[in-house]
Design an enzyme around this catalytic site. Structure first.
Site, PDB file in Angstrom:
ATOM      1  N   ARG A  33       0.822  -1.128   0.172  1.00 35.19           N
ATOM      2  CA  ARG A  33       0.110   0.048   0.023  1.00 35.19           C
ATOM      3  C   ARG A  33       0.887   1.223  -0.064  1.00 35.19           C
ATOM      4  O   ARG A  33       2.075   1.181   0.054  1.00 35.19           O
ATOM      5  CB  ARG A  33      -0.841   0.020   1.209  1.00 35.19           C
ATOM      6  CG  ARG A  33      -0.172  -0.469   2.650  1.00 35.19           C
ATOM      7  CD  ARG A  33      -0.830   0.110   3.874  1.00 35.19           C
ATOM      8  NE  ARG A  33      -0.479   1.619   3.805  1.00 35.19           N
ATOM      9  CZ  ARG A  33       0.487   2.379   3.925  1.00 35.19           C
ATOM     10  NH1 ARG A  33       1.664   1.785   4.310  1.00 35.19           N
ATOM     11  NH2 ARG A  33       0.419   3.642   4.045  1.00 35.19           N
ATOM     12  N   GLN A 181      -2.528   2.063  10.586  1.00 33.20           N
ATOM     13  CA  GLN A 181      -1.300   2.094   9.888  1.00 33.20           C
ATOM     14  C   GLN A 181      -0.334   3.130  10.382  1.00 33.20           C
ATOM     15  O   GLN A 181       0.635   2.747  10.229  1.00 33.20           O
ATOM     16  CB  GLN A 181      -1.610   2.648   8.334  1.00 33.20           C
ATOM     17  CG  GLN A 181      -2.466   1.510   7.715  1.00 33.20           C
ATOM     18  CD  GLN A 181      -3.045   1.907   6.350  1.00 33.20           C
ATOM     19  OE1 GLN A 181      -2.700   2.972   5.812  1.00 33.20           O
ATOM     20  NE2 GLN A 181      -3.641   0.722   5.841  1.00 33.20           N
ATOM     21  N   ASP A 222      -3.013  10.382  -1.781  1.00 34.36           N
ATOM     22  CA  ASP A 222      -3.504   9.413  -2.598  1.00 34.36           C
ATOM     23  C   ASP A 222      -3.812   9.912  -3.972  1.00 34.36           C
ATOM     24  O   ASP A 222      -3.739   9.334  -5.127  1.00 34.36           O
ATOM     25  CB  ASP A 222      -4.177   8.292  -2.102  1.00 34.36           C
ATOM     26  CG  ASP A 222      -3.848   7.553  -1.069  1.00 34.36           C
ATOM     27  OD1 ASP A 222      -3.436   6.413  -1.364  1.00 34.36           O
ATOM     28  OD2 ASP A 222      -3.630   8.038   0.152  1.00 34.36           O
ATOM     29  N   ASN A 232      -6.798  11.947   1.035  1.00 35.55           N
ATOM     30  CA  ASN A 232      -5.676  11.128   1.934  1.00 35.55           C
ATOM     31  C   ASN A 232      -6.386   9.993   2.975  1.00 35.55           C
ATOM     32  O   ASN A 232      -7.546  10.331   3.134  1.00 35.55           O
ATOM     33  CB  ASN A 232      -4.631  12.230   2.458  1.00 35.55           C
ATOM     34  CG  ASN A 232      -3.437  11.660   3.004  1.00 35.55           C
ATOM     35  OD1 ASN A 232      -2.846  10.743   2.357  1.00 35.55           O
ATOM     36  ND2 ASN A 232      -3.337  11.763   4.347  1.00 35.55           N
ATOM     37  N   LYS A 233      -5.680   9.668   3.656  1.00 39.63           N
ATOM     38  CA  LYS A 233      -6.318   8.590   4.655  1.00 39.63           C
ATOM     39  C   LYS A 233      -7.281   9.382   5.619  1.00 39.63           C
ATOM     40  O   LYS A 233      -7.129  10.285   5.962  1.00 39.63           O
ATOM     41  CB  LYS A 233      -5.213   7.828   5.435  1.00 39.63           C
ATOM     42  CG  LYS A 233      -5.631   6.947   6.575  1.00 39.63           C
ATOM     43  CD  LYS A 233      -6.329   5.801   5.846  1.00 39.63           C
ATOM     44  CE  LYS A 233      -5.545   4.856   5.072  1.00 39.63           C
ATOM     45  NZ  LYS A 233      -6.241   3.803   4.510  1.00 39.63           N
TER      46      LYS A 233
END
Length: 364
Positions: A33, A181, A222, A232-233
């Site tokens: 990832r 993460q 991303d 983004n996350k």
């Protein structure tokens, strides 16, 4: 061959993908990832298909669709497929075309490592400009280090550069829901690098801002839309809101390959929805031998996915809203740092100029 990120930090295990479907499963289950690394993996996946004599266009399509939000994945797969088509167009046989694709994937890998180094340099210069005197206290979200890159990462690489020159006072690491993460991967990388760091739950970030303990926020991306909106996350957007309220710079660090001029604005970004059980269950992988029997060999991804111990953290039948990403509008982003320089303020015009510079560098 991949480092299986699902098993970190407890275990450093290799995962071998022998065909494109296995790599697609590895991408979907987050064994591999991180936006830049997904581009590299996509390119190597197309090279694998070419070497095995599979349909290269189909392989590229399968890989590109594995995760919809991360634009780098499609970029890497398409670039490798184009190298194959160009080789065939020059009269190359199957073996020669496969070699050309592998060379292109390796070139992309090297370019990303070089981009990482340049982003770190530009990002550190920006921090020093915004926060003169050093002793930076940086908050970061998700994972943006070596595990996402051909080099030392994106946002994490900037913090690491500050650490190496003695200007990082502390790194605050958001745990980052739903898959932790930050806790599993960023804390792992920070510890390996000897960085002073502290893990916190995502919903504790506000108290840090309120007590004046955050000097800057560094995150990756991303996908960056043409207007400067950043996917983004999930959890990045509320951090940007907190940062704006507390007058703290909110800095996005990403390679130019993450900028997608074809995506007009944030509303046009497709946000991946993850399975609800990632929220309603707490999972931990078994050691490889427990999954694959007595052979001691690592299993293929579908088998590995079933070799997970899960404990319920919500009642059976509970529905979960589990987006993988959120979108931060450009007006909340202080700057976008890329290998080609810094965009500040973040506007559609600035993003377009960045893309034009990037194309000129690539062509030269």
């Amino acid at each position: 061959m991949l480092l299986d990120q699902r098993r970190l930090p407890a275990e450093e295990a290799e995962l071998v993908c022998t065909d494109v479907p296995a790599l697609v499963d590895a991408i979907r289950t987050l064994a591999v990832r991180g936006a830049p690394l997904l581009g590299i993996a996509g390119a190597y996946g197309v090279a694998l298909a070419a070497a095995r004599g599979y349909d290269v266009a189909e392989a590229a399509s399968l890989l590109e669709g594995a995760r919809p939000t991360a634009v780098n994945l499609g970029y890497g797969a398409r670039r490798a497929a184009q190298a194959y088509g160009a080789a065939v167009g020059r009269g190359a046989d199957v073996r020669q075309a496969a070699a050309a694709v592998l060379a292109e994937a390796r070139r992309l890998h090297r370019e990303d490592a070089e981009a990482s180094e340049r982003m770190a340099r530009h990002g550190l210069a920006l921090l020093d400009e915004l926060l003169p005197g050093g002793s930076h206290r940086i908050l970061t979200h998700c994972n943006t280090g070596r595990l996402v890159s051909g080099g030392e990462g994106t946002a994490f690489a900037v913090a690491l550069a500050a650490h190496r020159v003695g200007r990082l006072r502390h790194l605050w690491v958001d745990e980052t829901r739903p898959l932790l993460q930050g806790a599993r991967l960023t804390a792992y990388e920070a510890a390996r690098s000897g960085m002073a760091h502290t893990l916190l739950t995502d919903n504790a970030a506000g108290s840090l801002f309120a007590s004046g303990q955050v000097d800057a926020v560094l995150v990756g991306a991303d996908r960056i839309a043409a207007d400067g909106s950043v996917a983004n996350k999930v959890g990045s957007y509320p951090l940007a809101v907190l940062a704006r309220y507390h007058h703290v710079p909110f800095i996005v660090v990403a390679p130019t390959t993450t900028v997608d001029p074809a995506t007009r604005d944030g509303a046009s970004i497709e946000v991946e929805q993850r399975p609800g059980q990632e929220v309603t269950e707490l999972s931990a992988p078994f050691p490889p031998a427990a999954v694959s029997g007595t052979t001691g060999r690592l299993p293929r991804v579908p088998e590995a996915a079933s070799g997970v111990a899960a404990a319920l953290v919500a009642p059976v039948g509970t529905r979960a809203h589990n987006p993988a990403f959120d979108v931060t509008p450009p007006e909340l982003v202080t700057a976008v740092v890329t290998e080609e320089g810094v965009v500040c303020p973040v506007t559609g015009t600035g993003i377009a100029e960045l893309c034009a510079r990037s194309r000129q560098v690539t062509m030269s």
